[in-house]
Design an enzyme around this catalytic site. Structure first.
Site, PDB file in Angstrom:
ATOM      1  N   GLY A   1      45.833  77.052 102.923  1.00  0.00           N
ATOM      2  CA  GLY A   1      45.790  78.466 103.269  1.00  0.00           C
ATOM      3  C   GLY A   1      46.599  79.310 102.297  1.00  0.00           C
TER       4      GLY A   1
ATOM      5  CG  LEU B   1      52.971  81.420 104.111  1.00  0.00           C
ATOM      6  CD1 LEU B   1      53.641  82.405 103.160  1.00  0.00           C
ATOM      7  CD2 LEU B   1      53.454  81.671 105.541  1.00  0.00           C
TER       8      LEU B   1
ATOM      9  CG  ASP C   1      52.868  92.007 111.831  1.00  0.00           C
ATOM     10  OD1 ASP C   1      52.215  90.935 111.698  1.00  0.00           O
ATOM     11  OD2 ASP C   1      52.435  93.099 111.440  1.00  0.00           O
TER      12      ASP C   1
ATOM     13  CE1 TYR D   1      46.996  84.706 114.070  1.00  0.00           C
ATOM     14  CE2 TYR D   1      47.951  86.903 114.172  1.00  0.00           C
ATOM     15  CZ  TYR D   1      47.872  85.659 113.583  1.00  0.00           C
ATOM     16  OH  TYR D   1      48.679  85.365 112.501  1.00  0.00           O
TER      17      TYR D   1
ATOM     18  CE  LYS E   1      51.181  82.340 114.345  1.00  0.00           C
ATOM     19  NZ  LYS E   1      51.201  81.067 113.562  1.00  0.00           N
TER      20      LYS E   1
HETATM   21  N1  LIG Z   1      47.739  86.615 106.956  1.00  0.00           N
HETATM   22  C1  LIG Z   1      48.628  87.424 107.524  1.00  0.00           C
HETATM   23  O1  LIG Z   1      48.603  88.641 107.338  1.00  0.00           O
HETATM   24  C2  LIG Z   1      49.694  86.861 108.410  1.00  0.00           C
HETATM   25  C3  LIG Z   1      50.631  87.745 108.954  1.00  0.00           C
HETATM   26  C4  LIG Z   1      51.634  87.242 109.759  1.00  0.00           C
HETATM   27  C5  LIG Z   1      51.724  85.880 110.018  1.00  0.00           C
HETATM   28  N2  LIG Z   1      50.792  85.049 109.502  1.00  0.00           N
HETATM   29  C6  LIG Z   1      50.931  83.611 109.788  1.00  0.00           C
HETATM   30  O2  LIG Z   1      51.170  82.957 108.559  1.00  0.00           O
HETATM   31  C7  LIG Z   1      50.667  81.619 108.625  1.00  0.00           C
HETATM   32  C8  LIG Z   1      49.763  81.356 107.445  1.00  0.00           C
HETATM   33  O3  LIG Z   1      48.685  82.273 107.493  1.00  0.00           O
HETATM   34  P1  LIG Z   1      47.719  82.508 106.247  1.00  0.00           P
HETATM   35  O4  LIG Z   1      47.610  83.961 106.056  1.00  0.00           O
HETATM   36  O5  LIG Z   1      48.138  81.642 105.109  1.00  0.00           O
HETATM   37  O6  LIG Z   1      46.372  82.008 106.894  1.00  0.00           O
HETATM   38  P2  LIG Z   1      45.179  81.149 106.307  1.00  0.00           P
HETATM   39  O7  LIG Z   1      45.008  81.418 104.856  1.00  0.00           O
HETATM   40  O8  LIG Z   1      44.058  81.361 107.249  1.00  0.00           O
HETATM   41  O9  LIG Z   1      45.753  79.671 106.449  1.00  0.00           O
HETATM   42  C9  LIG Z   1      45.793  78.990 107.671  1.00  0.00           C
HETATM   43  C10 LIG Z   1      45.345  77.576 107.395  1.00  0.00           C
HETATM   44  O10 LIG Z   1      45.405  76.840 108.621  1.00  0.00           O
HETATM   45  C11 LIG Z   1      44.283  75.974 108.615  1.00  0.00           C
HETATM   46  N3  LIG Z   1      43.943  75.526 109.964  1.00  0.00           N
HETATM   47  C12 LIG Z   1      43.226  76.170 110.902  1.00  0.00           C
HETATM   48  N4  LIG Z   1      43.082  75.387 111.979  1.00  0.00           N
HETATM   49  C13 LIG Z   1      43.725  74.222 111.707  1.00  0.00           C
HETATM   50  C14 LIG Z   1      43.928  73.028 112.414  1.00  0.00           C
HETATM   51  N5  LIG Z   1      43.429  72.839 113.637  1.00  0.00           N
HETATM   52  N6  LIG Z   1      44.645  72.038 111.824  1.00  0.00           N
HETATM   53  C15 LIG Z   1      45.137  72.188 110.578  1.00  0.00           C
HETATM   54  N7  LIG Z   1      44.966  73.302 109.855  1.00  0.00           N
HETATM   55  C16 LIG Z   1      44.278  74.314 110.422  1.00  0.00           C
HETATM   56  C17 LIG Z   1      43.184  76.775 107.992  1.00  0.00           C
HETATM   57  O11 LIG Z   1      42.157  75.905 107.556  1.00  0.00           O
HETATM   58  P3  LIG Z   1      40.636  76.434 107.527  1.00  0.00           P
HETATM   59  O12 LIG Z   1      40.608  77.517 106.489  1.00  0.00           O
HETATM   60  O13 LIG Z   1      39.872  75.214 107.182  1.00  0.00           O
HETATM   61  O14 LIG Z   1      40.353  76.976 108.895  1.00  0.00           O
HETATM   62  C18 LIG Z   1      43.921  77.474 106.857  1.00  0.00           C
HETATM   63  O15 LIG Z   1      43.891  76.710 105.671  1.00  0.00           O
HETATM   64  C19 LIG Z   1      49.965  81.513 109.978  1.00  0.00           C
HETATM   65  O16 LIG Z   1      50.855  80.926 110.900  1.00  0.00           O
HETATM   66  C20 LIG Z   1      49.711  82.953 110.381  1.00  0.00           C
HETATM   67  O17 LIG Z   1      49.661  83.091 111.776  1.00  0.00           O
HETATM   68  C21 LIG Z   1      49.778  85.501 108.695  1.00  0.00           C
END
Ligand SMILES: NC(=O)c1ccc[n+]([C@@H]2O[C@H](COP(=O)([O-])OP(=O)(O)OC[C@H]3O[C@@H](n4cnc5c(N)ncnc54)[C@H](OP(=O)(O)O)[C@@H]3O)[C@@H](O)[C@H]2O)c1
Length: 278
Positions: A10, A12, A102, A125, A129
């Site tokens: 992903g 992050l 957030d 969501y 979380k």
């Molecule tokens: N993006 C934002 O703006 C944001 C803001 C605040 C907090 N966050 C948090 O930051 C963290 C990283 O987010 P990100 O933006 O990097 O999101 P992301 O790019 O969607 O990465 C999340 C990863 O988790 C994987 N995943 C989903 N279901 C899974 C499972 N059952 N087992 C193992 N892996 C799984 C996804 O794989 P697939 O792609 O194959 O589904 C994806 O590679 C998350 O905890 C998110 O809640 C994100």
């Protein structure tokens, strides 16, 4: 340290793997195909096999709008998956860093949210979380919970989408009534690792400095690219996403900045670094 990163494919997770390796840590980055965090026995086996000093749990169900119609799946990943990872970390004596959001806040405040402010998620969501925060703290008291916001980076997501459309001269309408702190994923990853290396426990906030709306973020990206396109402001209501989002989700960074002895860089500088390919 030996660090195991979930969700390593992903946005992050990828940034965390890169930053941790650059710092000389031994890193095991696991994507969803390597480790589905909803499979508790598998999580236990895989985590104990790698014997990490710390687990950074980035895997999550992040499709904010789709989660409204798939609450069970979102909860299975964001709450139960987080619990599985924390339980496995606890069993092998590893630290846990759980990445949260957030979106655990309702956005009614008009001053930055501090870590112990009351939560009130508006979406499935955000709710799942938050349940993940509670689950990891129960399974592994002393877990490091880091809330971040508005992550961007790589070649997909909000900023690249805006730039692609602007370059094609397509009309752009962007929400102008949600305020937050954009965070370039590599900056967020570096600060999270700083907290982990300092042995921080409990809830912390990590985000870019300054604050803006999505509209301001889009306009700044387009300006930096030298494109002359109008971007129309639209309200969240008119945009009509299935999930409600907080109108104001600026995360207070003072505690993090005090602990680390540095201020988070302004979002405009980070955006410029991202866009220059730094
Ligand atoms: N993006 C934002 O703006 C944001 C803001 C605040 C907090 N966050 C948090 O930051 C963290 C990283 O987010 P990100 O933006 O990097 O999101 P992301 O790019 O969607 O990465 C999340 C990863 O988790 C994987 N995943 C989903 N279901 C899974 C499972 N059952 N087992 C193992 N892996 C799984 C996804 O794989 P697939 O792609 O194959 O589904 C994806 O590679 C998350 O905890 C998110 O809640 C994100």
């Amino acid at each position: 340290m030996r660090i195991l990163v979930t969700g390593a494919a992903g946005l992050l997770g990828g940034a965390l793997v890169a930053e941790a390796r650059a710092r000389g840590h031994e890193v095991v980055g696991l994507s969803r195909t390597d480790l589905d965090v909803t499979d508790a026995p598998l999580v236990r086996r895989v985590v104990s096999r790698h014997r990490p000093d710390a687990v950074v749990h980035c895997a999550a169900y992040t499709a904010v709008d789709r989660a409204e119609s798939e609450p069970d799946l979102a909860r299975a990943v964001n709450r139960d998956g987080a619990r599985n990872v924390a339980t496995a970390a606890a069993e092998c004596g590893a630290e846990l860093l759980y990445v949260s959001t957030d979106f655990v806040f309702d956005g009614q405040k008009r001053s930055p949210y501090v870590p112990n402010d009351e939560t009130g998620p508006l979406s499935v969501y955000g709710q799942t979380k938050l349940e993940g925060e509670q689950a990891v703290t129960e399974a592994l008291p002393g877990s490091l919970v880091v809330r971040t916001s508005w992550l961007y980076g790589g070649q997909s997501g909000f900023v690249p989408a805006i730039l692609r459309r602007a370059a094609k001269g397509e009309g752009l309408r962007v929400v102008g009534d949600q305020r937050g702190r954009p965070t370039w994923a590599p900056d967020g990853a570096a600060t999270m690792l700083d907290l982990l290396e300092r042995g921080a426990h409990g809830v912390w906030h990590v985000a870019g400095g300054g604050e803006c709306t999505w509209l301001e973020l889009a306009r700044e990206a387009v300006r930096l690219r030298g494109l002359d396109v109008e971007i129309e402001a639209i309200s969240s209501h008119d945009f009509g996403s299935p999930a409600r989002r907080p109108a104001y989700s600026v995360l207070d960074l003072a505690a993090t900045e005090d602990l680390l002895g540095r201020r988070m860089g302004d979002w405009k500088d980070a955006l410029a670094r991202y866009m220059s390919g730094d």
